[in-house]
Design an enzyme around this catalytic site. Structure first.
Site, short mmCIF file in Angstrom:
data_model
loop_
_atom_site.label_atom_id
_atom_site.label_comp_id
_atom_site.label_asym_id
_atom_site.label_seq_id
_atom_site.Cartn_x
_atom_site.Cartn_y
_atom_site.Cartn_z
N ASP A 67 0.79 -1.28 0.00
CA ASP A 67 0.23 0.07 0.08
C ASP A 67 0.69 1.30 0.12
OD1 ASP A 67 0.99 -0.32 2.66
OD2 ASP A 67 -0.98 -0.63 3.54
N ASP A 136 -7.29 -3.11 14.67
CA ASP A 136 -8.29 -3.38 14.54
C ASP A 136 -8.72 -4.31 13.29
OD1 ASP A 136 -7.62 -2.05 12.02
OD2 ASP A 136 -8.96 -0.61 11.99
N HIS A 138 -6.95 -4.80 10.44
CA HIS A 138 -6.69 -4.50 9.03
C HIS A 138 -5.31 -5.15 8.41
CE1 HIS A 138 -4.87 -0.56 10.20
NE2 HIS A 138 -3.99 -1.00 9.33
N GLU A 143 -9.56 -1.92 5.54
CA GLU A 143 -9.98 -1.46 6.92
C GLU A 143 -11.28 -2.39 7.03
OE1 GLU A 143 -8.42 0.29 8.58
OE2 GLU A 143 -7.97 2.22 7.81
#
Ligand code: GLP
Length: 263
Positions: A67, A136, A138, A143
């Site tokens: 990314d 979280d 990801h 996400e």
């Protein structure tokens, strides 16, 4: 999923570097999927040491990063282009033309993402995809709620990710780029092997869900349960909410014992 629990971050690094080194010795033109974040820094340092001291050769290696932020120049001190150059590319004999990182501009993103996917296929697919995990759950910048079949695309970052990354952008959430281009979950799942790294108690909940929870888009890393060859190398902190710690340790010890008998 194979779970390797190590007592310290240094040992986690040693085990994961060994996995990549062994693969590279078997296949000099290895295609590596790479991750950013603080977790893989030690791995990149260890691989750089192996290059410097033992001559581990990266000249035929191709890399694809997961990314990149959009909206900041790729030369920004906290862009993932800069991160990779600083922590890895400048320290090994890799050819710059073999290193691929998503673009940091929004213009033409759809065409770029299609070409990125095609470039991965043209390279023969990713042999080992290195992954960190967000608190979280990801992976890359996929996400929670990302489609488990998603491909490389533009994504909006969650508030939690913006807050986690704010220290890199002067401490203010407002300064963090709001969007990124990320490989999709489906893209990641096509890697022949995934190497998931996690260190510290702040990752314990995400790891517990990813490894032992239900498979859900709410925790994108949980889809790795469906991947045929994922190894999670984690330290005691990241393992602290797992239910089957003793079993994972037993599995790893047995495997090491078998391997030592073979040699
Ligand atoms: C960012 C990256 C992820 C990385 C995550 C965790 O969101 N896009 O690829 O896994 O941060 O980073 P860290 O290792 O610093 O906790």
């Amino acid at each position: 999923m194979e779970i390797i629990i190590q007592p310290t971050y240094a040992k986690l690094v040693a085990v994961s570097a060994q996995i990549i080194r062994d693969a590279l010795l078997k296949k000099p033109n290895l295609v590596l999927g790479l991750a950013t974040g603080s977790t893989p820094i030690g791995l990149y340092e260890a691989l750089a040491r192996m290059h410097k001291i033992d001559g581990l050769d990266f000249s035929k290696v191709t890399t694809f990063n997961l990314d990149e932020y959009v909206g900041i120049p790729s030369s920004h001190p906290y862009s993932y282009h800069t991160f990779m150059e600083t922590h890895f590319f400048s320290a090994v004999n890799i050819s710059p033309e073999n290193c691929h990182i998503p673009q940091s501009i929004v213009v033409g993103h759809e065409e770029f993402c299609e070409k990125y996917e095609a470039a991965i296929v043209n390279a023969g697919g990713i042999d080992i995809q290195v992954l960190g995990v967000g608190k979280d759950g990801h992976i890359g910048f996929n996400e929670p709620s990302s489609s488990l079949g998603s491909r490389t695309r533009l994504k909006t970052l969650t508030q939690s990710t913006l807050e986690a990354n704010a220290p890199h952008f002067g401490g203010t959430v407002d300064a963090v780029p709001k969007m990124a281009i990320t490989m999709g979950v489906g893209t990641i799942m096509e890697a022949k092997q995934c190497l998931l790294l996690a260190s510290g108690e702040s990752k314990a909940e995400a790891i517990a869900h990813a490894v032992e929870g239900s498979i859900t888009a709410e925790v994108p890393a949980s889809v790795l349960q469906m991947h045929p060859r994922t190894i999670a190398v984690i330290d005691e902190g990241a393992a602290s909410q797992l239910k089957r710690v003793d079993y994972y340790k037993q599995v790893y010890a047995n495997k090491q014992k078998l391997l030592s008998q073979e040699h």
